[in-house]
Design a protein around this motif. Structure first.
Motif, short mmCIF file in Angstrom:
data_model
loop_
_atom_site.label_atom_id
_atom_site.label_comp_id
_atom_site.label_asym_id
_atom_site.label_seq_id
_atom_site.Cartn_x
_atom_site.Cartn_y
_atom_site.Cartn_z
N SER A 10 -3.84 2.64 -6.67
CA SER A 10 -2.57 1.96 -6.41
C SER A 10 -1.45 2.97 -6.55
N GLU A 11 -0.71 3.17 -5.50
CA GLU A 11 0.35 4.17 -5.53
C GLU A 11 1.38 3.87 -6.61
N PRO A 12 1.85 2.63 -6.72
CA PRO A 12 2.80 2.34 -7.80
C PRO A 12 2.26 2.69 -9.18
N ARG A 13 0.98 2.40 -9.41
CA ARG A 13 0.42 2.71 -10.73
C ARG A 13 0.33 4.21 -10.96
N PHE A 34 11.72 1.78 -9.78
CA PHE A 34 11.02 1.09 -8.69
C PHE A 34 11.89 0.00 -8.09
N GLU A 35 11.54 -0.37 -6.87
CA GLU A 35 12.16 -1.52 -6.24
C GLU A 35 11.61 -2.80 -6.86
N ALA A 37 10.08 -5.88 -9.05
CA ALA A 37 10.60 -6.66 -10.17
C ALA A 37 9.82 -6.34 -11.44
N MET A 38 10.45 -6.58 -12.58
CA MET A 38 9.82 -6.20 -13.85
C MET A 38 8.46 -6.86 -14.10
N PRO A 39 8.28 -8.13 -13.80
CA PRO A 39 6.96 -8.72 -14.04
C PRO A 39 5.85 -7.98 -13.31
N SER A 40 6.15 -7.47 -12.13
CA SER A 40 5.12 -6.71 -11.39
C SER A 40 4.79 -5.42 -12.12
N ILE A 41 5.82 -4.73 -12.62
CA ILE A 41 5.58 -3.53 -13.41
C ILE A 41 4.74 -3.86 -14.63
#
Lengths: 101, 101
Positions: A10-13, A34-35, A37-41
């Motif tokens: 996963s690129e974000p991870r 990041f663009e 939202a915090m819950p996703s992070i």
DNA sequence: CTTGCGATTAGCCATTTTCCTATTTAGCTA
DNA sequence: TAGCTAAATAGGAAAATGGCTAATCGCAAG
């Protein structure tokens, strides 16, 4: 073995890991980069923690995440060693800590 | 970078790599080691090839797949090097071949 | 040329992933 | 205690993944 590759797929991870390589950060500080939202992070961090490549420590109402560098490198070396004599030598250069696969 | 981790984030695909580490094999020979039907194996091989970690060569009506060991190790070392001084030393010990990330 | 076999592609369905918003939990501070 | 804020959890929609069977492609041998 499965968890770490799922986590890294996963690129974000992977971006999160690079940020944490600089310094430990709170969820909010990470999210600022990041663009998303915090819950996703927060969920991504949970996946990374489940894979053992980040650690968390409570700091009051904040949660500070940091990179577990050795866990990250050890797990990938463990995967590589059967494929690569050079890597195996390197891995066995020092005491092993984990044996899962 | 994304492709290789996506490719490795699958137990069947990692098993295929371990089989190919023993010796090059045709799709059918690989499939014999799995419950899965051949088309599924074929798709997994396509993913691994797209990630650059296996190579294929036509042999008449057969297709022989083999492990691209250096591609596999190089890509993972490239990923690790920013996190690990030890790995960076190892990686830069010899000429680099690829620079993608 | 036709048949047969290995491999790939196409199409389908079930499951998983990944994001969102809304809600909840927990700690800090007035 | 009440209110604010950081983080996690819940629930849901859209997209991606992974398996199957059926159909197709390409080479080889009759």
């Amino acid at each position: 073995m499965d968890k770490i590759f799922k986590a890294l797929a996963s690129e974000p991870r992977r971006r999160i890991l690079h940020h944490l390589a600089e310094e430990p950060m709170t969820v909010g500080e990470i999210a600022d980069n990041f663009e998303m939202a915090m819950p996703s992070i927060s969920r991504h961090l949970a996946v990374l923690k489940e894979a053992g490549v980040v650690r968390e420590q409570k700091r009051g109402q904040y949660v500070l995440y940091s990179l577990a560098t050795e866990e990250l490198t050890d797990q990938l070396y463990d995967f590589l060693s059967p494929f690569c004599e050079r890597a195996r030598g390197i891995v066995e250069e020092r005491p092993r800590r984990r044996k899962r696969d």
